[in-house]
Write an enzyme that holds these catalytic residues in place. Structure first.
Site, short mmCIF file in Angstrom:
data_model
loop_
_atom_site.label_atom_id
_atom_site.label_comp_id
_atom_site.label_asym_id
_atom_site.label_seq_id
_atom_site.Cartn_x
_atom_site.Cartn_y
_atom_site.Cartn_z
N ASP A 98 -2.83 -2.24 4.07
CA ASP A 98 -3.14 -2.23 2.63
C ASP A 98 -1.84 -2.28 1.83
O ASP A 98 -0.92 -1.49 2.11
CB ASP A 98 -3.93 -0.94 2.31
CG ASP A 98 -4.58 -0.97 0.94
OD1 ASP A 98 -4.01 -1.60 0.01
OD2 ASP A 98 -5.65 -0.36 0.77
N HIS A 100 -1.78 -2.19 -1.69
CA HIS A 100 -1.94 -1.66 -3.05
C HIS A 100 -1.12 -0.37 -3.22
O HIS A 100 -1.34 0.59 -2.49
CB HIS A 100 -3.41 -1.37 -3.33
CG HIS A 100 -4.26 -2.61 -3.30
ND1 HIS A 100 -4.83 -3.07 -2.15
CD2 HIS A 100 -4.60 -3.48 -4.29
CE1 HIS A 100 -5.52 -4.18 -2.42
NE2 HIS A 100 -5.39 -4.45 -3.71
N SER A 151 -9.50 0.07 4.49
CA SER A 151 -8.54 1.19 4.44
C SER A 151 -9.24 2.52 4.63
O SER A 151 -8.64 3.48 5.14
CB SER A 151 -7.79 1.19 3.11
OG SER A 151 -7.11 -0.02 2.95
#
Ligand code: B1M
Length: 213
Positions: A98, A100, A151
């Site tokens: 991930d 982000h 996630s």
């Protein structure tokens, strides 16, 4: 457009022209965090919606992310900072797979402004790296962030790996992919220590303060 609408529009359009003066104007009415959680997050929600509908491409979402990051960086200097001695050490990581990191980095700002030492491991962090950092730093809390559905699954794996490594420090999890229920029913059973769900950065601070007291 009203000031609030303009702030959301900078994020949606990924444009920075006029952003800083408008942020400064907003600071005369709102706290830095209220600006982030209000108009800027509203813009990000809209970006998410448009992206979902294929009305934005990744490159455009990246520009929106840049606007968010610039805004948070500008607002940070106006946030209240507590002068207390170090309350605890917290590892932060966006889980494996991930990328982000805007939410995680906001959590870092809030926690470090409130007396915590943060070890920010960045994005796409595999469990091994978290285990290694935990051992090196003897952290009090391990914070995991994740925004993708996968996630949430990765958090389960990470919790399992931490447990296998003999770690039982409190874990704090957050990010749009998670819910309190998922945390309780799916992550907690895989781990020996506490697993706490934070819905946003301030909630994360409250939980950290409770843990340290
Ligand atoms: Co992505 N992305 N993205 N993206 N992106 C989402 C998450 C998505 C919901 C958009 C959508 O389709 N509607 C969707 C996920 C779908 C899913 O899995 N269900 C998605 C997708 C699909 C993708 C890609 C797969 C797209 C692609 O490549 N085809 C790809 C993933 C790549 C990867 O990770 N392997 C991708 C890429 C990107 C960009 C790189 C372009 C960019 C990220 C830039 C960056 O972070 N540096 C991006 C962005 C910006 C988004 C949206 C639009 C906004 C996320 C954000 O920054 N929000 C997002 C849609 C949305 O959320 N509305 C979306 C603002 C931020 C402050 O909020 O992170 O939620 P948030 O953090 C909050 C709380 O959640 C909490 O506190 C924060 C502040 O209050 N919190 C914690 C978070 N972590 C915490 C940890 C804690 C405590 C609290 O303790 C440890």
């Amino acid at each position: 457009l009203t000031l609030e609408e303009r702030l959301a529009t900078y994020v949606v359009e990924g444009s920075k022209e006029g952003l800083i003066p408008d942020l400064d104007e907003a600071l005369t009415k709102y706290s830095p965090l209220a600006i982030i959680n209000g108009p800027l997050m509203a813009g990000m929600e809209e970006v998410g919606r448009l992206f979902n509908n294929n009305e934005l491409i990744v490159a455009e979402v990246l520009q929106s992310a840049e606007v968010m990051k610039t805004s948070v960086a500008h607002l940070e200097q106006f946030m209240e900072k507590s002068e207390t001695s170090v309350k605890g050490k917290i590892i932060l990581a966006t889980v494996k797979g991930d990328v982000h990191d805007i939410g995680k980095n906001l959590v870092e700002i809030i926690l470090s402004n409130n007396g915590y030492r943060i070890i920010n491991l960045g994005i796409k962090v595999p469990p091994e790296r978290i285990i290694e950092a935990y051992r090196e730093e003897k952290a009090d809390v391990i914070g995991l962030s994740g925004l993708l559905v996968k996630s949430a699954q990765q958090m389960i794996i990470t919790a399992q790996d931490l447990k296998t490594a003999g770690i039982d420090a409190p874990i704090m999890v957050g990010g749009a992919a998670l819910t309190r229920k998922f945390t309780k029913n799916r992550i907690r059973p895989e781990y020996d220590g506490l697993v706490l769900y934070a819905k946003d950065a301030m909630d994360g601070l409250d939980l950290a303060n409770k843990l340290m007291n």
